[in-house]
Enzyme design. Sequence first.
Site, mmCIF file in Angstrom:
data_model
loop_
_atom_site.group_PDB
_atom_site.id
_atom_site.type_symbol
_atom_site.label_atom_id
_atom_site.label_comp_id
_atom_site.label_asym_id
_atom_site.label_seq_id
_atom_site.Cartn_x
_atom_site.Cartn_y
_atom_site.Cartn_z
ATOM 1 N N ASP A 81 -4.811 6.973 5.703
ATOM 2 C CA ASP A 81 -5.005 5.843 4.794
ATOM 3 C C ASP A 81 -6.128 4.926 5.284
ATOM 4 O O ASP A 81 -6.211 4.615 6.472
ATOM 5 C CB ASP A 81 -3.683 5.057 4.707
ATOM 6 N N HIS A 175 -3.294 -6.807 -0.288
ATOM 7 C CA HIS A 175 -2.675 -6.313 0.941
ATOM 8 C C HIS A 175 -1.919 -7.402 1.702
ATOM 9 O O HIS A 175 -2.262 -8.585 1.642
ATOM 10 C CB HIS A 175 -3.748 -5.730 1.870
ATOM 11 N N SER A 206 3.643 -3.965 -1.693
ATOM 12 C CA SER A 206 4.715 -4.778 -1.114
ATOM 13 C C SER A 206 4.801 -6.150 -1.756
ATOM 14 O O SER A 206 5.863 -6.772 -1.763
ATOM 15 C CB SER A 206 4.507 -4.942 0.396
ATOM 16 N N THR A 228 3.890 -3.370 4.139
ATOM 17 C CA THR A 228 4.388 -4.648 4.671
ATOM 18 C C THR A 228 5.891 -4.809 4.529
ATOM 19 O O THR A 228 6.552 -5.347 5.428
ATOM 20 C CB THR A 228 3.662 -5.819 3.983
#
Length: 274
Positions: A81, A175, A206, A228
């Site tokens: 990733d 993010h 998340s 997360t």
Amino acid sequence: MPLTPVPNLIAAARPGGLGAFNVITLEHAEAIAAAAESAKRPAVLQLSENTAIYHGSIAPLALACLRIAADSSASVAVHLDHATTVELIYAAVDLGIRSVMYDGSTLDYADNLATTAAIARWCHDRGVHIEAELGEVGGKDGAHAPGARTDPDEAVEFVDVTGIDALAVAVGSSHAMHTRTAELDNELIARLAAKVPVPLVLHGSSGVPDDGLRAAITHGMTKVNIATRLNIQMTTTIRTTLATNPTLSDPRKYLTPARTAIQSEVEHFLHLLA
């Protein structure tokens, strides 16, 4: 069982979405695989560039993830990733990883296009699935900086020129959010899904509430990346365990409940995305 290619996992997850979960420690990987087995859903173990840097090398954790995935009774793949260097992609593929994400989102559009196309050709020559990322603004978070949005026409051109297999798009997520307050642009997701000929990937999931994730799948999102939320569950559980048992020193005594907490969180998302 043999490792399942990511395209096969995407197909197996339909009409729902494919859950992809980031691994930082061995406990993450064990918990994700156990959750996939319990939920009877496919899942992806993801290793980020930041995690490779943290461990000093991608090799030890990647090899562990590959073995965990191969030994699992569930359909599990291993994915690299947010790689920003070709050297990391080469290293991951050499270890046996057959799905990678090249992140050129902080480059200008022309450079992102050219670099991604070259890496995609290299990957396809070796039977490797490649995901890439496209948004309208750069910066630290790339396409998933707050306020970034992917243009559908630009996305179509990007996929056509680069030949990538999946596209991470900017539709309102960000993010490392600790609150689940992100509001996705479902109209944009639908427009992208109607035009872009490859699966769409949502990063920063998340921060999206459950109903938002379900709506994203309904409107055409395919792969959903979660990191997360797992770290929050792990850390909260460790803090609680150590606060309750202040003399505890055996890591197994606090990592076991932390691993269980991660598994429960992954199971929640796998059922949610089904």
